[in-house]
Structures are given as structure tokens and as C-alpha cells.
Design a protein around this motif. Structure first.
Motif, PDB file in Angstrom:
ATOM      1  N   LEU A 277      -6.706  -8.548  24.658  1.00  7.82           N
ATOM      2  CA  LEU A 277      -7.054  -7.527  25.570  1.00  7.82           C
ATOM      3  C   LEU A 277      -5.941  -8.120  27.086  1.00  7.82           C
ATOM      4  CD1 LEU A 277     -10.527  -6.057  26.355  1.00  7.82           C
ATOM      5  CD2 LEU A 277      -9.280  -5.404  25.166  1.00  7.82           C
ATOM      6  N   GLY A 278      -5.949  -9.218  27.179  1.00  3.98           N
ATOM      7  CA  GLY A 278      -5.141  -9.665  28.648  1.00  3.98           C
ATOM      8  C   GLY A 278      -3.658  -8.859  27.726  1.00  3.98           C
ATOM      9  N   VAL A 279      -3.305  -9.882  25.872  1.00  6.47           N
ATOM     10  CA  VAL A 279      -2.109  -9.630  26.006  1.00  6.47           C
ATOM     11  C   VAL A 279      -1.179  -8.238  25.697  1.00  6.47           C
ATOM     12  CG1 VAL A 279      -1.726 -12.200  25.946  1.00  6.47           C
ATOM     13  CG2 VAL A 279      -2.926 -10.700  23.653  1.00  6.47           C
ATOM     14  N   GLY A 280      -2.659  -8.232  24.287  1.00  4.65           N
ATOM     15  CA  GLY A 280      -2.074  -6.504  23.583  1.00  4.65           C
ATOM     16  C   GLY A 280      -3.032  -4.917  24.288  1.00  4.65           C
ATOM     17  N   GLY A 281      -3.163  -4.778  25.674  1.00  5.63           N
ATOM     18  CA  GLY A 281      -3.944  -3.882  25.543  1.00  5.63           C
ATOM     19  C   GLY A 281      -5.268  -3.572  25.302  1.00  5.63           C
ATOM     20  N   GLY A 282      -5.922  -2.960  26.398  1.00  2.00           N
ATOM     21  CA  GLY A 282      -7.132  -2.342  26.039  1.00  2.00           C
ATOM     22  C   GLY A 282      -7.748  -1.700  24.450  1.00  2.00           C
ATOM     23  N   ARG A 283      -6.143  -1.181  23.802  1.00  3.28           N
ATOM     24  CA  ARG A 283      -6.953  -0.379  22.472  1.00  3.28           C
ATOM     25  C   ARG A 283      -7.470  -1.557  21.412  1.00  3.28           C
ATOM     26  NH1 ARG A 283      -2.775   4.536  21.299  1.00  3.28           N
ATOM     27  NH2 ARG A 283      -4.262   4.861  19.163  1.00  3.28           N
ATOM     28  N   VAL A 284      -7.227  -3.120  21.868  1.00  2.00           N
ATOM     29  CA  VAL A 284      -6.989  -3.785  20.735  1.00  2.00           C
ATOM     30  C   VAL A 284      -8.667  -4.191  20.724  1.00  2.00           C
ATOM     31  CG1 VAL A 284      -7.582  -6.650  21.082  1.00  2.00           C
ATOM     32  CG2 VAL A 284      -5.474  -5.529  21.550  1.00  2.00           C
ATOM     33  N   LEU A 285      -9.399  -3.056  21.550  1.00  6.33           N
ATOM     34  CA  LEU A 285     -11.098  -3.422  21.313  1.00  6.33           C
ATOM     35  C   LEU A 285     -11.114  -2.776  19.880  1.00  6.33           C
ATOM     36  CD1 LEU A 285     -14.106  -3.740  22.803  1.00  6.33           C
ATOM     37  CD2 LEU A 285     -13.736  -0.902  23.238  1.00  6.33           C
ATOM     38  N   GLY A 286     -10.440  -2.132  19.068  1.00  4.39           N
ATOM     39  CA  GLY A 286     -10.924  -1.132  18.240  1.00  4.39           C
ATOM     40  C   GLY A 286     -10.467  -2.444  17.044  1.00  4.39           C
ATOM     41  N   GLY A 287     -10.161  -2.824  16.956  1.00  4.81           N
ATOM     42  CA  GLY A 287     -10.297  -4.611  16.236  1.00  4.81           C
ATOM     43  C   GLY A 287     -11.332  -5.651  16.480  1.00  4.81           C
ATOM     44  N   ALA A 288     -12.011  -4.991  17.459  1.00  6.57           N
ATOM     45  CA  ALA A 288     -13.056  -6.407  17.705  1.00  6.57           C
ATOM     46  C   ALA A 288     -14.075  -6.197  16.725  1.00  6.57           C
ATOM     47  CB  ALA A 288     -13.917  -6.182  19.563  1.00  6.57           C
ATOM     48  N   SER A 289     -14.733  -7.306  17.047  1.00  3.98           N
ATOM     49  CA  SER A 289     -17.008  -6.799  15.728  1.00  3.98           C
ATOM     50  C   SER A 289     -16.830  -5.855  16.421  1.00  3.98           C
ATOM     51  CB  SER A 289     -17.664  -7.886  15.846  1.00  3.98           C
ATOM     52  OG  SER A 289     -17.916  -8.084  17.025  1.00  3.98           O
ATOM     53  N   GLU A 290     -18.579  -4.923  15.753  1.00  2.00           N
ATOM     54  CA  GLU A 290     -19.597  -4.314  16.236  1.00  2.00           C
ATOM     55  C   GLU A 290     -20.316  -4.591  16.897  1.00  2.00           C
ATOM     56  OE1 GLU A 290     -22.701  -0.653  14.422  1.00  2.00           O
ATOM     57  OE2 GLU A 290     -21.947  -2.042  12.964  1.00  2.00           O
ATOM     58  N   ARG A 291     -20.831  -5.327  17.654  1.00  2.21           N
ATOM     59  CA  ARG A 291     -21.358  -6.059  18.323  1.00  2.21           C
ATOM     60  C   ARG A 291     -20.740  -6.366  19.682  1.00  2.21           C
ATOM     61  NH1 ARG A 291     -21.514 -10.936  20.416  1.00  2.21           N
ATOM     62  NH2 ARG A 291     -20.311 -11.536  19.295  1.00  2.21           N
ATOM     63  N   LEU A 292     -19.316  -6.592  19.556  1.00  2.00           N
ATOM     64  CA  LEU A 292     -18.218  -6.651  21.117  1.00  2.00           C
ATOM     65  C   LEU A 292     -18.190  -5.483  21.502  1.00  2.00           C
ATOM     66  CD1 LEU A 292     -16.295  -9.935  20.199  1.00  2.00           C
ATOM     67  CD2 LEU A 292     -17.994  -9.547  21.711  1.00  2.00           C
ATOM     68  N   ARG A 293     -17.518  -4.700  20.190  1.00  2.00           N
ATOM     69  CA  ARG A 293     -17.547  -2.831  20.602  1.00  2.00           C
ATOM     70  C   ARG A 293     -18.773  -1.996  21.588  1.00  2.00           C
ATOM     71  NH1 ARG A 293     -16.590   0.040  16.791  1.00  2.00           N
ATOM     72  NH2 ARG A 293     -16.809  -1.559  14.613  1.00  2.00           N
ATOM     73  N   SER A 294     -19.880  -2.873  21.327  1.00  2.00           N
ATOM     74  CA  SER A 294     -20.892  -2.173  22.571  1.00  2.00           C
ATOM     75  C   SER A 294     -21.240  -3.301  23.573  1.00  2.00           C
ATOM     76  CB  SER A 294     -22.323  -2.450  21.032  1.00  2.00           C
ATOM     77  OG  SER A 294     -21.905  -1.287  20.334  1.00  2.00           O
ATOM     78  N   GLU A 295     -20.582  -4.516  23.768  1.00  2.00           N
ATOM     79  CA  GLU A 295     -20.968  -5.088  24.610  1.00  2.00           C
ATOM     80  C   GLU A 295     -20.077  -4.243  26.137  1.00  2.00           C
ATOM     81  OE1 GLU A 295     -19.221  -8.850  26.609  1.00  2.00           O
ATOM     82  OE2 GLU A 295     -20.402  -9.337  24.291  1.00  2.00           O
ATOM     83  N   ARG A 296     -20.974  -3.843  26.700  1.00  2.00           N
ATOM     84  CA  ARG A 296     -20.785  -3.425  28.442  1.00  2.00           C
ATOM     85  C   ARG A 296     -19.463  -3.115  29.013  1.00  2.00           C
ATOM     86  NH1 ARG A 296     -20.333  -2.288  34.108  1.00  2.00           N
ATOM     87  NH2 ARG A 296     -20.677  -0.543  34.658  1.00  2.00           N
ATOM     88  N   ASP A 297     -19.811  -5.125  29.418  1.00  2.00           N
ATOM     89  CA  ASP A 297     -18.411  -5.372  30.294  1.00  2.00           C
ATOM     90  C   ASP A 297     -17.050  -5.915  29.841  1.00  2.00           C
ATOM     91  OD1 ASP A 297     -20.026  -6.011  32.445  1.00  2.00           O
ATOM     92  OD2 ASP A 297     -20.903  -7.940  31.899  1.00  2.00           O
ATOM     93  N   LEU A 298     -17.211  -5.564  27.958  1.00  2.00           N
ATOM     94  CA  LEU A 298     -16.137  -6.055  27.703  1.00  2.00           C
ATOM     95  C   LEU A 298     -15.225  -4.821  27.266  1.00  2.00           C
ATOM     96  CD1 LEU A 298     -14.213  -8.652  25.919  1.00  2.00           C
ATOM     97  CD2 LEU A 298     -15.853  -7.385  23.713  1.00  2.00           C
ATOM     98  N   VAL A 299     -16.142  -3.532  27.206  1.00  2.00           N
ATOM     99  CA  VAL A 299     -15.638  -2.035  27.230  1.00  2.00           C
ATOM    100  C   VAL A 299     -15.470  -1.927  27.638  1.00  2.00           C
ATOM    101  CG1 VAL A 299     -15.999   0.152  26.391  1.00  2.00           C
ATOM    102  CG2 VAL A 299     -17.382  -1.715  25.062  1.00  2.00           C
TER     103      VAL A 299
END
Length: 292
Positions: free
Chosen positions: A86-108
Motif C-alpha cells: 500500500l505504501g509503494v502502490g497506493g490505496g487501490r493495492v487493497l484490491g489484490g489482497a485476500s478477502e480476509r485482509l480486505r475485511s480488516e478494518r485498520d488495513l482498509v
């Protein structure tokens, strides 16, 4: 620039034993690292063992946020690696993360602070239940409202303050604003009356013209000849009479209202009619102070 950052991450040195990837020869690692430095899509063609290599994944993510989706399942589920990406590619990198991480509040939250549009990839529970995450996303980019499920009034106001077009998206979400909220939002940004669904909304029209009389030009023709709506618009800006419906402009009562002393004084304060040649006809004459 992205390739430069990518190359810097990869480096040109011979990898030390600690940096080697299990199941891959050092020369093979170097080959793929150079390939990814040239084109992030090469990550998808790399051997499975290398698609989880931290340096390789970060170098690809620095070029394009979609690169994380080409990494191995283990890499996409690695919280530390995704946070670094996320730090090097920006917030939209989240789209490639696992479903578990995409539901993690602090990471989102970390992601939407960088790019509000990352809200599109957040888990439904986060989007539905966490007002702070949605608010931060909208602050960063008003278009994030498109991915929201429920918004509080303050977040709606932030969106329409940034751009009147946000109203169109607000009306389309699962829980759209109530009539009372619509009127508050229109009063905040009268340009929202340009949204098709609001052009016939009388309450919204009244709220809009009370904030900016010239917003009368956005509403439906039937409302532009509504005496109350036209009067409210003229009260805020007398010149709004000129954008009313022709029927309203030929209405003797509205003509008299436009020519009344209070309206003339308001026009002069606004600098629309001075005491020059063009404005002498509108100069306040003695005795006009009490005109209605």
C-alpha cells in the motif's frame, strides 16, 4: 518513475543467501527481478515460488496497483507485505489482497486514506458498519460514496461540498438520503439541483433558491413558474426573475415585486444596477423606502 522505484527496490547486487527464494536458483531470481523491473505483468508469468517473493511483489506493486493480484495466495494474505505494498502502490493495492485482509478494518482505513476509491474493495461488513472508514474515504475522494451502503449526514455533506455530482450517487445507494437530508444537502450546494431526480422536487427547489436564487435555472419549468419558488429566489437574488418561466415574468404580481423598492435596493447593493446611464431607471427615488 514507477520503473525507477521498482529497480531501486530490486537492486542489482548478487543476492545473499538470506535473500534467496526457496526452490529458486539465484540466477533465476535475478532474471525475474529484472523482468519485473521492466514490466510489472511479468510477475504473473514468474514461477509460483517467486510470485511470493517480497522484493519482487513490491517492485511490481510500485509500478501498478493491480500487480498484487498476480502474487501468490500467501503473499496476498500476508498483512505486513500488503501494508508495505500500500505504501509503494497506493490505496487501490487493497484490491489484490485476500478477502480476509480486505475485511480488516485498520488495513482498509490505511488504504482509503491514500485513495478513497479503495473503498470499492473493502469487505461489506467494514463498509456497512464502520462510519469512520467511509468518512475517510469520502474525504479523500467524493466518488467513494458510490461504494458506500449507509452514510451519515456529515459524510453526505462532505461529498456534495466537494462536487454537486455526488448527489446523483447518494440517491442511488442502498440507503439514500431522506427528504429532509436532501433539502439540507441542496442548501449546502444548490448546484445539486442539476441532478435530474431533484429538478421536480419542490422542497429541494425551495431549499436551493433560498441559498442561491440563480439555482432557479436548474429546476423543472413547472417550478420556475411557481410563485412561491420564484419569490424565494428573487428574495435571495432579484435577478433570478430573469431565469424564471416566461409565465412568471409576465405575472403582474411578480413584476411589481421585482420593481419594488426593496428589490431595487438589493439590486443596487449587488452592483447590478448603479446610477450610471444604464442604471438611472432603477435609481431609488425619494419615497421608495416604504415600497413593498
Amino acid at each position: 518513475l514507477a520503473r525507477t522505484r521498482s529497480a531501486a527496490m530490486l537492486g542489482a547486487e548478487v543476492p545473499s543467501p538470506s535473500s534467496r527464494v526457496m526452490g529458486a536458483r539465484p540466477s533465476e531470481c535475478q532474471t525475474w527481478r529484472h523482468a519485473v523491473a521492466c514490466d510489472w505483468r511479468s510477475l504473473g508469468r514468474a514461477p509460483k515460488a517467486l510470485r511470493g517473493d517480497r522484493r519482487l511483489v513490491l517492485a511490481a506493486a510500485a509500478q501498478d496497483w493491480r500487480a498484487l493480484g498476480l502474487a501468490s495466495a500467501a503473499a496476498r494474505g500476508d498483512r505486513a507485505l500488503v501494508s508495505e505494498a500500500l505504501g509503494v502502490g497506493g490505496g487501490r493495492v487493497l484490491g489484490g489482497a485476500s478477502e480476509r485482509l480486505r475485511s480488516e478494518r485498520d488495513l482498509v482505513l490505511e488504504a482509503v486514506k491514500q485513495n478513497g476509491m479503495a473503498l470499492a474493495y473493502a469487505g461489506e461488513q467494514v463498509v456497512m458498519l464502520d462510519a469512520e472508514v467511509v468518512s475517510e474515504a469520502v474525504k479523500q475522494n467524493w466518488m467513494a460514496v458510490r461504494f458506500a451502503i449507509r452514510l451519515n449526514l456529515a459524510t453526505m455533506q462532505e461529498a456534495v461540498r466537494q462536487d454537486w455530482r455526488a448527489m446523483q450517487d447518494l440517491l442511488a445507494i442502498r440507503n439514500p438520503p431522506t427528504q429532509a437530508q436532501i433539502e439540507e444537502l441542496v442548501a449546502l450546494n444548490p448546484s445539486t439541483l442539476q441532478v435530474h431526480e431533484l429538478r421536480t422536487n419542490r422542497g429541494a427547489a425551495l431549499a436551493g433558491v433560498r441559498a442561491d436564487g440563480m439555482a432557479l435555472r436548474y429546476v423543472d419549468p413547472d417550478l420556475r413558474k411557481d410563485e412561491e419558488v420564484v419569490r424565494e429566489a428573487m428574495q435571495q437574488k432579484p435577478e433570478a426573475w430573469f431565469v424564471s418561466h416566461p409565465i412568471a415574468r409576465y405575472d403582474p404580481k411578480l413584476q411589481d415585486h421585482f420593481d419594488s423598492g426593496p428589490m431595487r435596493r438589493t439590486r443596487e447593493r449587488n452592483g447590478k444596477f448603479g446610477r450610471g446611464i444604464a442604471g438611472r431607471a432603477y435609481a431609488i427615488e425619494e419615497g421608495d423606502e416604504d415600497d413593498e
